[in-house]
Design an enzyme around this catalytic site. Structure first.
Site, PDB file in Angstrom:
ATOM      1  N   SER A   1      30.991  19.726  14.395  1.00 18.02           N
ATOM      2  CA  SER A   1      32.112  20.642  14.470  1.00 18.02           C
ATOM      3  C   SER A   1      33.169  20.072  15.398  1.00 18.02           C
ATOM      4  CB  SER A   1      31.630  21.996  15.007  1.00 18.02           C
ATOM      5  OG  SER A   1      32.715  22.797  15.413  1.00 18.02           O
TER       6      SER A   1
ATOM      7  N   GLU B   1      27.344  20.438   9.801  1.00 20.88           N
ATOM      8  CA  GLU B   1      27.814  20.238  11.170  1.00 20.88           C
ATOM      9  C   GLU B   1      26.681  20.539  12.149  1.00 20.88           C
ATOM     10  OE1 GLU B   1      32.572  21.232  10.814  1.00 20.88           O
ATOM     11  OE2 GLU B   1      31.243  22.710  11.724  1.00 20.88           O
TER      12      GLU B   1
ATOM     13  N   CYS C   1      41.087  27.704   7.310  1.00 23.84           N
ATOM     14  CA  CYS C   1      39.891  27.193   7.981  1.00 23.84           C
ATOM     15  C   CYS C   1      39.400  25.872   7.391  1.00 23.84           C
ATOM     16  CB  CYS C   1      38.816  28.268   8.024  1.00 23.84           C
ATOM     17  SG  CYS C   1      39.232  29.564   9.238  1.00 23.84           S
ATOM     18  N   ASP C   2      38.283  25.411   7.911  1.00 15.25           N
ATOM     19  CA  ASP C   2      37.894  24.007   7.918  1.00 15.25           C
ATOM     20  C   ASP C   2      38.057  23.252   6.603  1.00 15.25           C
ATOM     21  OD1 ASP C   2      36.884  25.364  10.178  1.00 15.25           O
ATOM     22  OD2 ASP C   2      35.512  23.723  10.558  1.00 15.25           O
ATOM     23  N   LYS C   3      37.406  23.680   5.536  1.00 12.42           N
ATOM     24  CA  LYS C   3      37.449  22.935   4.273  1.00 12.42           C
ATOM     25  C   LYS C   3      38.541  23.452   3.356  1.00 12.42           C
ATOM     26  CE  LYS C   3      34.168  21.298   6.366  1.00 12.42           C
ATOM     27  NZ  LYS C   3      34.301  22.348   7.354  1.00 12.42           N
TER      28      LYS C   3
ATOM     29  N   ASP D   1      32.721  28.295   8.957  1.00 10.55           N
ATOM     30  CA  ASP D   1      31.730  27.351   9.463  1.00 10.55           C
ATOM     31  C   ASP D   1      30.942  27.925  10.632  1.00 10.55           C
ATOM     32  OD1 ASP D   1      32.709  25.650   7.562  1.00 10.55           O
ATOM     33  OD2 ASP D   1      32.882  23.927   8.890  1.00 10.55           O
TER      34      ASP D   1
ATOM     35  N   CYS E   1      39.659  29.377  15.017  1.00 14.20           N
ATOM     36  CA  CYS E   1      39.155  29.365  16.395  1.00 14.20           C
ATOM     37  C   CYS E   1      40.067  28.549  17.309  1.00 14.20           C
ATOM     38  CB  CYS E   1      37.728  28.840  16.423  1.00 14.20           C
ATOM     39  SG  CYS E   1      36.588  29.928  15.546  1.00 14.20           S
TER      40      CYS E   1
END
Length: 556
Positions: free
Chosen positions: A468, A442, A119-121, A78, A191
């Site tokens: 985010s 985002e 990570c995110d998704k 992202d 992160c």
């Protein structure tokens, strides 16, 4: 077992020949076949170590009597996708990941799965797949990044985006900006703040789908490899006892996850992902549950961007389990739920200690008596919108100001950097919702620019897009209905007064009903051109954000 339907018998001799083509022995085919779903790649910093995690998982599976077989899942970074067309593809990968994993598993037939996301998704996508497939499954993530250091202070990705705003405002020079760029992201891993990836990896522990430490052990620690070996060993116990994802991700477990979300101060993206995961389990999560849980859940952690602590600090303090232990002291969790350890949550929490009450506060000394996320409602968002209130300055918990309206993130960023946003403004960014974006981008760049320019205590931002986990300030997203589906946000004009009252869960556009009706007749809904392929299919089928931006209703 798979071998009963795919491996054994004269009719499966062609299948066996293809297994032998893989170099698998008859002895390996007599063991449970465990799919190791690994999202390793060389473009996402949070995934560059997942090849090592996968090898450790495979060793653990083999050590406990299984045959591990690796196949991939995709992932989008992202941070790299942020601020351009690439971000339109981030959220849609959640469903691509779930669908492609479903296809691989059902086409090849596995007895169990070890999911390796980070990570995110990628995390929610694989959790959705696990619930949908409902065969024994365990998760082990790649772990968080270590915090960077600039000028003796810890930094994270949000620091980097805010440095761009500070540079634009003349607060730092180009040399300092470059120092941030070189030192902020200090290692591989997701992160280092409580952003979306770490939020979802932590909530995977709470849901019972990952072992203790899954969300917090840093990516570069050798104990992360030990955790991966233990996950590989534990999947064999889940297979032997036929403990499945929907035995673990029950309504009580989902409620526990929402409660822990409030205590940890997780990303607002969890309000998209938890409903989508629950949907695959046949469970409905509505936004009214969020405020009800938030009202009685203390916010115990202020990790970056909300505060000065980072994932490595949370890990040293005892991790997610230490937070859960604090919540049990005030009776906020159902500790009877089953977990991937084969034990209940209560059994898992025996002997757990909070080692640092400056990182994980106790319920009698919280950052706030209410949770880290709030859902607001009002005429501009009758179906709800979401704010990470733990990252909002006290001065902005209540705010009223004139709207500055933009039909895309790019328009808003240009205006912010051009100095057109001033104290008191309410920035409105529309046509960035799940369907209208499409892809619900985002908005880290505009919120970070506002914060970096020192306006985060004076300017609010609302959008039908999302933010985010690195966003801080009065950033209110997921406005539903979205502009592209005729939501009131489509009819806001520059200068309209908008009031925000986070403690009262309210947001309101101060325009008369008569004027709104006139605008609806005069202002057509914006139709974006050139949308095709995966984005076009997504735009046509995705639900609104308040329902989790889901594609499919529960299919059993």
């Amino acid at each position: 077992m798979v071998k009963d339907t795919i491996v054994d018998g004269f009719q499966n001799a062609p299948h066996r020949s293809l297994y032998h083509a893989l170099g698998l022995t008859r002895e390996e085919l007599d063991r449970p076949l465990i799919g190791v779903v690994c999202s390793y790649n060389e473009i996402v910093p949070g995934h560059m170590n997942l090849d090592k995690i996968a090898q450790a998982v495979k060793m653990g599976v083999a050590m406990n009597g299984g045959t591990p077989i690796l196949f991939p899942a995709i992932a989008v970074c992202d941070g790299i996708a942020m601020g351009h067309t690439g971000m339109k593809y981030s959220l849609i990968t959640r469903d691509i990941i779930a669908d492609s994993t479903e296809a691989m598993v059902l086409a090849h037939g596995f007895d169990g799965l070890v999911m390796i996301p980070n990570c995110d998704k990628n995390v929610p996508g694989l959790l959705m797949a696990a619930a949908r497939l409902n065969i024994p499954t365990i998760f082990v993530s790649g772990g968080p990044m270590l915090a960077g250091r600039v000028g003796g202070k810890k930094t994270s990705l949000s620091s980097m985006f805010e440095a761009v705003g500070a540079y634009t405002a003349g607060k730092i020079d180009e040399a300092k900006l470059e120092e941030y760029a070189e030192k902020t992201c200090a290692s591989c891993g997701s992160c280092s703040g409580m952003y979306t990836a770490n939020s979802m990896n932590c909530l995977t522990e709470v849901l019972g789908m990952g072992l203790q430490g899954n969300g917090t052990i840093p990516a570069v620690y050798s104990s992360r490899l030990e955790l991966a070996k233990h996950a590989g060993m534990q999947i064999m116990e889940l297979v032997r006892h036929n403990i499945r994802p929907r035995d673990i991700m029950t309504p009580a477990a989902i409620r526990n996850a929402l409660t822990a979300d409030m205590a940890l101060g997780c990303s607002t993206n969890s309000m998209l992902h938890l409903p989508a995961i629950a949907n695959e389990c046949g469970i409905t999560v509505n936004l009214d549950m969020v405020n009800e849980i938030s009202e009685k859940t203390p916010n115990l952690c202020h990790l970056a961007p909300a505060g000065p602590t980072y994932m490595e600090d949370l890990n040293e303090a005892g991790g997610v389990y230490a937070v859960l232990k604090e919540l049990t002291k005030v009776g906020l969790l159902d500790t009877s739920v089953m977990t991937c350890t084969g034990k209940t949550l209560g059994e898992n929490l025996e002997g757990v200690v909070n080692y640092d009450e400056t990182v994980i506060r106790t319920p009698d000394h919280p950052y706030s008596q209410t949770g880290g996320i709030a859902v607001l409602r009002g005429n501009i968002a009758p179906d709800g919108c979401v704010v990470k209130r733990s990252a909002v300055a006290s001065e902005m918990l209540k705010h009223e100001g004139p709207a500055k309206v933009f039909n895309s993130e790019e328009e808003a960023i240009a205006a912010i950097y051009a100095g057109k946003i001033v104290k008191g403004d309410v920035v409105v960014i529309r046509y960035e919702g799940p369907s209208g974006g499409p892809g619900m981008r985002e908005m880290l760049s505009p919120t970070s620019a506002i914060a970096g320019m020192g306006l985060d205590k004076d300017v609010a931002l609302i959008t039908d897009g999302r933010f985010s986990g690195a966003t801080r300030g009065a950033a209110i997203g997921h406005v539903s209905p979205e502009a592209a589906r005729g939501g009131l946000i489509a009819y806001v004009k520059d200068g309209d007064r908008i009031s925000i009252d986070i403690p009262s869960y309210q947001i309101h556009l101060h325009v008369s009903d008569e004027e709104i009706e006139r605008r609806k007749r005069a202002m057509p809904i914006l139709q974006k051109e050139g949308i095709k392929g995966a984005l076009a299919r997504y735009a046509a089928s995705v639900s609104s954000a308040d329902k989790g931006a889901i594609i499919n209703e529960f299919r059993g």
